[in-house]
Design a protein around this motif. Sequence first.
Motif, mmCIF file in Angstrom:
data_model
loop_
_atom_site.group_PDB
_atom_site.id
_atom_site.type_symbol
_atom_site.label_atom_id
_atom_site.label_comp_id
_atom_site.label_asym_id
_atom_site.label_seq_id
_atom_site.Cartn_x
_atom_site.Cartn_y
_atom_site.Cartn_z
ATOM 1 N N ILE A 130 -24.992 -72.828 37.069
ATOM 2 C CA ILE A 130 -25.753 -71.640 36.683
ATOM 3 C C ILE A 130 -27.139 -72.027 36.175
ATOM 4 N N GLY A 131 -28.183 -71.501 36.809
ATOM 5 C CA GLY A 131 -29.543 -71.651 36.312
ATOM 6 C C GLY A 131 -29.745 -70.764 35.091
ATOM 7 N N VAL A 132 -30.167 -71.355 33.983
ATOM 8 C CA VAL A 132 -30.243 -70.610 32.721
ATOM 9 C C VAL A 132 -31.685 -70.412 32.255
ATOM 10 N N ARG A 160 -16.387 -76.446 33.063
ATOM 11 C CA ARG A 160 -16.280 -75.699 34.319
ATOM 12 C C ARG A 160 -17.596 -75.017 34.651
ATOM 13 N N VAL A 161 -18.456 -74.866 33.651
ATOM 14 C CA VAL A 161 -19.796 -74.308 33.830
ATOM 15 C C VAL A 161 -20.812 -75.430 33.666
ATOM 16 N N ILE A 162 -21.620 -75.643 34.704
ATOM 17 C CA ILE A 162 -22.696 -76.638 34.643
ATOM 18 C C ILE A 162 -24.009 -75.874 34.545
ATOM 19 N N ARG A 163 -24.657 -75.969 33.406
ATOM 20 C CA ARG A 163 -25.927 -75.268 33.206
ATOM 21 C C ARG A 163 -27.070 -76.135 33.731
ATOM 22 N N ILE A 164 -28.016 -75.500 34.445
ATOM 23 C CA ILE A 164 -29.162 -76.235 34.971
ATOM 24 C C ILE A 164 -30.458 -75.562 34.532
#
Length: 466
Positions: free
Chosen positions: A228-230, A250-254
């Motif tokens: 997810i682009g934050v 489970r969530v990879i923030r980018i």
Amino acid sequence: MIPVKGFAGHKVAVLGLGRSGLATARALIAGGATPLCWDDNPEARARAEAEGLTCVDLSRDGAFDAVAALIVSPGIPHLYPVPNPVVRKALEAGVPVDNDIGLFFRSLATPGWATFDTVPRVIAVTGSNGKSTTAALIDHILREAGRPVQLAGNIGRGVLDLDPPGEGGVVVLELSSYQTELARALTPDVGVFTNLSPDHLDRHAGMGGYFAAKRRLFAEGGPERAVIGVDETEGLFLAGQLAEGPGDDRVIRISSGRKLSGPGWHVFARKGFLSEYRKGRQVGSIDLRAIKGLPGAHNHQNACAAYAATRALGLSPKAIEAGMHSYPGLPHRSQLVAEAGGVTYVNDSKATNVDSVLKALAAFDRVRWICGGLEKEGGLDALNAAKGSVVKAYVIGREAAGFAMQLDVEAEVCTTMARAVERAMAEAQPGETVLLAPAAASFDQYDNFERRGEDFMAELRARLPQ
């Protein structure tokens, strides 16, 4: 071909006979269904009938009697601004409406997968800008690493036209909001959300509807991993909705442009360097500055998304970096066309909205900017934020004069691509970039953004030394 499951022995209506519609009809036949096809364009119907497909006027009364479902091509509105009349007839008849993406997800898995040591995986990429580059980059990295991979959706082949994936196969899908909004099944293994900026607002009745369409990729079943682009509020909110807590990997923030911190899984780019952090520790990094196929901060965001998605499939940072270095870039998306006399020529014809153009302009220091076309909703005022990098604008399109008046930079009304390229080349100085980044749709002068980009490159080739 992916044979469609669940409709054997039934009639299924297919509305729209472009690439996806024809592939859908063929896949329905392969699955034992009978497609009833329609397109308002007589030429499209003739092509379908030449294949042996049955065309039926779906707008007539009784057209949906004994029909199990209606499959709609992406460009056909089903809700806003108003439903297509055929879609309305289906809804009034109580007939389920779906698209080829929904059929793909319900039909992909087969009993043979139980014999695989490594089952096939699906990576689905959505967002406003960069999703084509991100999807193509993921495909390229996997291919370079020796993984069997296919690219489809809004780029490459129609999803139902793919070969059934075998042992360890990966399918990479680029999905537009038109595709995610209607699909009745959305179950990727890895879902990627790049960013969000205003686009297609009439089709989704505003930003809320547009975001809701994108969000469905993560809500209609939920991927095992979400990238997810934050950098926008919507992405930050989406990541928060999906994660069970700060350390939920489970969530990879980018992000592009700022460091991300905390106990979770983060991938970000700052000053040309990509960094991966897990549980507060750096575990990988790549110098993006020397990768010619990924210029500018917006492409560094794409690199972060592709890195995170391929890491989620178990690739090493070293393998990912090697793939990025050999990535050639996509046509019409920050495409390096030529370098001559100290001037760089870049084709970004796909930059059709304000946000994508801002990112394109920010990638270069001194820009001779070719822009214009069929203006989208929202105006051009936001483009003034990047005026510092623009030496001069050369405006094309039927409404070039009106477009030029909205720009807070020196602008010359050229109308045609030939004139714009001629003038930009004549005035460009060493160290400058001649950039096609239209900030507008192409349909006032071209069939699509590809034709516009091809015209730009043809005009350059005619004038550059051979």
